[in-house]
Design a protein around this motif. Structure first.
Motif, PDB file in Angstrom:
ATOM      1  N   SER A 135       6.290  -5.602   2.820  1.00 33.72           N
ATOM      2  CA  SER A 135       5.360  -6.432   2.044  1.00 33.72           C
ATOM      3  C   SER A 135       5.991  -7.654   1.381  1.00 33.72           C
ATOM      4  O   SER A 135       5.276  -8.603   1.050  1.00 33.72           O
ATOM      5  CB  SER A 135       4.661  -5.580   0.989  1.00 33.72           C
ATOM      6  OG  SER A 135       5.611  -4.979   0.123  1.00 33.72           O
ATOM      7  N   GLU A 172       4.954 -11.161   2.466  1.00 35.75           N
ATOM      8  CA  GLU A 172       3.623 -11.590   2.015  1.00 35.75           C
ATOM      9  C   GLU A 172       3.681 -12.144   0.593  1.00 35.75           C
ATOM     10  O   GLU A 172       3.032 -13.135   0.279  1.00 35.75           O
ATOM     11  CB  GLU A 172       2.625 -10.436   2.093  1.00 35.75           C
ATOM     12  CG  GLU A 172       2.282 -10.045   3.514  1.00 35.75           C
ATOM     13  CD  GLU A 172       1.150  -9.056   3.566  1.00 35.75           C
ATOM     14  OE1 GLU A 172       0.050  -9.389   3.073  1.00 35.75           O
ATOM     15  OE2 GLU A 172       1.376  -7.952   4.093  1.00 35.75           O
ATOM     16  N   ARG A 176      -5.983  -6.365  -3.799  1.00 31.41           N
ATOM     17  CA  ARG A 176      -5.180  -6.394  -2.565  1.00 31.41           C
ATOM     18  C   ARG A 176      -3.692  -6.276  -2.892  1.00 31.41           C
ATOM     19  O   ARG A 176      -2.963  -5.505  -2.268  1.00 31.41           O
ATOM     20  CB  ARG A 176      -5.448  -7.685  -1.805  1.00 31.41           C
ATOM     21  CG  ARG A 176      -4.599  -7.828  -0.561  1.00 31.41           C
ATOM     22  CD  ARG A 176      -4.892  -9.137   0.189  1.00 31.41           C
ATOM     23  NE  ARG A 176      -4.018  -9.249   1.323  1.00 31.41           N
ATOM     24  CZ  ARG A 176      -2.795  -9.796   1.268  1.00 31.41           C
ATOM     25  NH1 ARG A 176      -2.331 -10.274   0.148  1.00 31.41           N
ATOM     26  NH2 ARG A 176      -2.053  -9.859   2.361  1.00 31.41           N
ATOM     27  N   TRP A 177      -3.219  -7.039  -3.878  1.00 32.69           N
ATOM     28  CA  TRP A 177      -1.799  -6.988  -4.237  1.00 32.69           C
ATOM     29  C   TRP A 177      -1.421  -5.635  -4.837  1.00 32.69           C
ATOM     30  O   TRP A 177      -0.333  -5.119  -4.579  1.00 32.69           O
ATOM     31  CB  TRP A 177      -1.455  -8.136  -5.188  1.00 32.69           C
ATOM     32  CG  TRP A 177      -1.536  -9.459  -4.505  1.00 32.69           C
ATOM     33  CD1 TRP A 177      -2.489 -10.423  -4.706  1.00 32.69           C
ATOM     34  CD2 TRP A 177      -0.687  -9.961  -3.465  1.00 32.69           C
ATOM     35  NE1 TRP A 177      -2.261 -11.494  -3.866  1.00 32.69           N
ATOM     36  CE2 TRP A 177      -1.167 -11.237  -3.096  1.00 32.69           C
ATOM     37  CE3 TRP A 177       0.426  -9.456  -2.810  1.00 32.69           C
ATOM     38  CZ2 TRP A 177      -0.552 -12.012  -2.112  1.00 32.69           C
ATOM     39  CZ3 TRP A 177       1.035 -10.234  -1.831  1.00 32.69           C
ATOM     40  CH2 TRP A 177       0.550 -11.492  -1.484  1.00 32.69           C
ATOM     41  N   LEU A 227      -0.998  -3.281  -1.977  1.00 26.99           N
ATOM     42  CA  LEU A 227       0.286  -3.517  -1.300  1.00 26.99           C
ATOM     43  C   LEU A 227       1.436  -2.892  -2.088  1.00 26.99           C
ATOM     44  O   LEU A 227       2.362  -2.323  -1.495  1.00 26.99           O
ATOM     45  CB  LEU A 227       0.530  -5.015  -1.120  1.00 26.99           C
ATOM     46  CG  LEU A 227      -0.252  -5.711  -0.024  1.00 26.99           C
ATOM     47  CD1 LEU A 227      -0.010  -7.221  -0.070  1.00 26.99           C
ATOM     48  CD2 LEU A 227       0.121  -5.166   1.348  1.00 26.99           C
ATOM     49  N   GLU A 260       1.304   0.854  -1.523  1.00 24.62           N
ATOM     50  CA  GLU A 260       1.793   1.176  -0.167  1.00 24.62           C
ATOM     51  C   GLU A 260       3.323   1.114  -0.109  1.00 24.62           C
ATOM     52  O   GLU A 260       3.955   1.945   0.533  1.00 24.62           O
ATOM     53  CB  GLU A 260       1.155   0.230   0.860  1.00 24.62           C
ATOM     54  CG  GLU A 260      -0.322   0.477   1.047  1.00 24.62           C
ATOM     55  CD  GLU A 260      -1.040  -0.658   1.775  1.00 24.62           C
ATOM     56  OE1 GLU A 260      -0.363  -1.604   2.246  1.00 24.62           O
ATOM     57  OE2 GLU A 260      -2.282  -0.601   1.867  1.00 24.62           O
TER      58      GLU A 260
END
Length: 106
Positions: free
Chosen positions: A50, A53, A92-93, A96, A99
């Motif tokens: 990640s 990103e 979303r962040w 991430l 995850e």
């Protein structure tokens, strides 16, 4: 940043636990650390998957001065600016970061 503000930032993940650590705070979701608060700033966990990103979004990696004035990079990144104004982008962040925390256990 107070705990209520932190909880609101991560509401898309579900409940978070906030614990004091190293003069800051650790933010946990389902027992996994997803972020740290250092000097009033929230930094999200990232990894090799990640981090690109985060970098592409203009985030910066957290580093502190270690021994012999050498910077020590940590696996935490600043929150991209657009996430502060949009709960969907923040979600979303946050996902991430979670995850990355899951992958770190393996």
């Amino acid at each position: 940043m107070d705990n209520i503000e932190i909880e609101e930032m991560f509401q898309a993940l579900g409940p978070v636990t906030i614990r004091r650590m190293f003069g800051g705070k650790g933010v946990y979701h389902m027992g996994r650390i997803v972020a740290v608060e250092v000097s009033g700033e929230i930094l999200l966990k990232a990894d090799d998957v990640s981090a690109p990103e985060f970098e592409a979004a203009g985030a910066r990696r957290w580093a502190y001065e270690g021994r012999k004035d050498k910077p020590v990079s940590m696996p935490y990144w600043s929150i991209p600016d657009d996430a502060f104004d949009d709960p969907d982008i923040m979600a979303r962040w946050a996902r991430l970061a979670y995850e990355a925390a899951v992958r770190a256990e393996k």
